[in-house]
Design a protein around this motif. Structure first.
Motif, mmCIF file in Angstrom:
data_model
loop_
_atom_site.group_PDB
_atom_site.id
_atom_site.type_symbol
_atom_site.label_atom_id
_atom_site.label_comp_id
_atom_site.label_asym_id
_atom_site.label_seq_id
_atom_site.Cartn_x
_atom_site.Cartn_y
_atom_site.Cartn_z
ATOM 1 N N TYR A 95 0.680 10.740 7.635
ATOM 2 C CA TYR A 95 1.912 11.551 7.639
ATOM 3 C C TYR A 95 2.234 11.909 9.094
ATOM 4 N N ALA A 126 -3.014 9.526 -4.269
ATOM 5 C CA ALA A 126 -3.775 8.272 -4.164
ATOM 6 C C ALA A 126 -5.038 8.300 -5.042
ATOM 7 N N TYR A 127 -5.580 9.502 -5.263
ATOM 8 C CA TYR A 127 -6.839 9.614 -6.018
ATOM 9 C C TYR A 127 -6.615 10.182 -7.419
ATOM 10 N N CYS A 163 -0.997 16.442 -0.111
ATOM 11 C CA CYS A 163 -1.962 15.400 -0.469
ATOM 12 C C CYS A 163 -2.857 15.996 -1.562
ATOM 13 N N ARG A 215 -3.013 -4.514 -1.166
ATOM 14 C CA ARG A 215 -1.961 -3.646 -0.635
ATOM 15 C C ARG A 215 -0.794 -3.448 -1.594
ATOM 16 N N ASN A 262 -7.185 14.240 1.108
ATOM 17 C CA ASN A 262 -8.114 13.459 1.923
ATOM 18 C C ASN A 262 -8.068 14.107 3.316
ATOM 19 N N THR A 297 -1.373 4.564 -5.968
ATOM 20 C CA THR A 297 -1.811 3.305 -5.345
ATOM 21 C C THR A 297 -2.724 2.493 -6.260
ATOM 22 N N LYS A 315 -7.305 2.357 -4.920
ATOM 23 C CA LYS A 315 -8.478 3.218 -5.129
ATOM 24 C C LYS A 315 -9.157 2.889 -6.456
ATOM 25 N N PHE A 333 -4.330 13.617 5.267
ATOM 26 C CA PHE A 333 -4.292 12.173 5.515
ATOM 27 C C PHE A 333 -3.484 11.875 6.784
ATOM 28 N N GLY A 381 0.862 -1.187 0.000
ATOM 29 C CA GLY A 381 0.000 0.000 0.000
ATOM 30 C C GLY A 381 0.895 1.232 0.000
ATOM 31 N N SER A 382 0.328 2.386 -0.412
ATOM 32 C CA SER A 382 1.159 3.602 -0.345
ATOM 33 C C SER A 382 1.384 3.987 1.116
ATOM 34 N N ASP A 383 0.549 3.462 2.020
ATOM 35 C CA ASP A 383 0.801 3.619 3.463
ATOM 36 C C ASP A 383 2.244 3.257 3.804
ATOM 37 N N ASP A 405 1.229 13.122 -2.563
ATOM 38 C CA ASP A 405 0.420 11.911 -2.402
ATOM 39 C C ASP A 405 -0.765 12.004 -3.353
HETATM 40 N N1 PMP Z 1 -2.931 8.420 0.773
HETATM 41 C C1 PMP Z 1 -4.184 8.831 0.853
HETATM 42 C C2 PMP Z 1 -4.485 10.269 0.622
HETATM 43 C C3 PMP Z 1 -5.218 7.938 1.159
HETATM 44 O O1 PMP Z 1 -6.478 8.373 1.264
HETATM 45 C C4 PMP Z 1 -4.902 6.589 1.362
HETATM 46 C C5 PMP Z 1 -5.968 5.566 1.690
HETATM 47 N N2 PMP Z 1 -6.833 5.872 2.663
HETATM 48 C C6 PMP Z 1 -3.571 6.210 1.284
HETATM 49 C C7 PMP Z 1 -2.606 7.143 0.968
HETATM 50 C C8 PMP Z 1 -3.124 4.803 1.548
HETATM 51 O O2 PMP Z 1 -3.605 3.947 0.588
HETATM 52 P P1 PMP Z 1 -3.024 2.502 0.373
HETATM 53 O O3 PMP Z 1 -2.072 2.207 1.490
HETATM 54 O O4 PMP Z 1 -4.171 1.600 0.343
HETATM 55 O O5 PMP Z 1 -2.278 2.576 -0.956
#
Ligand code: PMP
Length: 365
Positions: A118, A191-192, A158, A230, A162, A219, A222, A115, A89-91, A189
């Protein structure tokens, strides 16, 4: 047992409530989850087929370097394979960045609210947090640039943000990047990214050449609909990727996840159709919000932050009892709001019906 004291200051992540838990607790048969910005259309059929094909090799460790996925993503983005790092995951890429660059006697700049990860990872690393309030729900990049000082190592942007769903524009971002010292890492970031339709949204991959202090996060969780598997990735100059590889776990993305991500990447038709359906479904929600006179932030994502002007926890619980899980704004720094994932047309219908009761109940008679 005595853990490092500062880790106790890092909040434990509170995910959206799981569907089965709500069904069990409330005795409901149908529950709709619009809380975690997942893709309501699932994933590409090709990704499912790729997983089925990979079932024979479960006893083997994955390719730690995600090489085939790496080559294909590099080709797709027009970057070198060594400009990519993959994560659980990008997490996990966020965690790796914090682990590699942050520590005591440093600081890190981010928006607030943004988000949560961080902040959590920064706290764990013992760095000082500099949080810059959003301006009208949007990153205040001027104030963020002004907040950078000698101790700043990482700035987080971000985009889209988010939980507000808003974007910074190409002009705003370029002006910001020109001000950031070249030894401060800027994390974009995205992600979207694939949901965005606004033409003023910055295309950051071509900016990597001019700004070697940039890392872009994307990621498969999404729009690609593979949240359970992940897989996320970072794109940056080779030097940054090589720094991050020092803190990466050896086998941090699974084989089935890599195979599914490759198949999902190859199915851009699925991505385009989800983006299109999401825009229509978002309009279904905003049309009703407009009719009810509710304020919301303009979203470039698959979620929307709406001001219901009522106690967030109460509204959240009322919707929950009607079998709809959303995300309470009070947990996200927006009391009075709810963050709602854009569902399918049918899910949205049900959400709006439930919400109408909540909204009209609160209206003066
Ligand atoms: N960055 C942002 C802005 C997110 O909203 C999310 C998911 N909630 C993530 C990163 C992490 O996403 P994932 O680890 O599933 O790639």
């Amino acid at each position: 047992m005595r853990p490092k004291e500062r880790i106790l200051d890092a909040p434990v992540y509170q995910p959206g409530k799981p569907i089965d838990e709500v069904k069990r607790e409330l005795g409901l048969t149908e529950v709709i989850k619009l809380a975690s910005n997942e893709n309501p259309y699932g994933c590409s059929q090709k990704a499912k087929a790729a997983i089925a094909a990979g079932l024979e090799d479960l006893a083997l460790y994955p390719d730690g370097g995600s090489m085939e996925l790496r080559w294909e993503v590099a080709d797709f983005l027009g970057v070198k394979p060594d400009q990519l790092i993959f994560g659980n995951g990008s997490d996990e890429i966020i965690l790796m960045i914090a682990r590699a660059y942050l520590g005591e006697d440093t600081n890190t700049v981010m928006a607030n609210p943004t988000f949560s990860q961080y902040r959590s990872n920064a706290i764990i690393e013992g760095t000082e947090l500099i949080e810059v309030p959003l301006k009208d729900g949007v990153h205040d990049l001027e104030a963020m640039a002004a907040a950078i000082n000698d101790k700043t190592r990482v700035v987080w942007v971000c985009n889209p943000n988010n939980p507000s769903g808003t974007i910074v524009t190409e002009a705003e971002l370029t002006a910001f990047l020109k001000k950031v010292p070249s030894d401060v890492l800027v994390v974009m970031d995205e992600a979207y990214y694939e949901y965005v339709v606004a033409p003023e949204y910055p295309q950051t991959i071509p900016m990597l050449e001019a700004y070697p202090n940039l890392i872009i996060l994307r990621t498969f969780s999404k729009i690609y609909g593979l949240a359970s598997l992940r897989v996320g990735y970072g794109v940056a100059a080779e030097k940054i990727i090589s720094d991050l590889n020092h803190v990466r776990e050896p086998f941090n993305t699974g084989s089935l996840s890599q195979s599914a991500a490759r198949a999902a990447l190859a199915d851009q038709e699925f991505v385009a159709s989800c983006r299109e359906k999401n825009r229509q479904a978002l309009k279904q929600l905003t049309d009703k919000f407009d009719q009810w006179g509710l304020n919301y932030y303009p979203s470039q994502t698959n979620f929307i932050l709406v001001d219901l002007k009522q106690d967030s926890t109460e509204v959240f619980n009322k919707l929950l009892r009607k079998g709809i899980i959303v995300r309470s704004g009070s947990a996200l720094g927006f009391p009075g709001y709810q963050r709602i994932t854009v569902g399918t047309a049918e899910q949205n219908e049900k959400l709006l019906a439930a919400l109408e009761e909540v909204v009209t109940e609160a209206m003066p008679q």
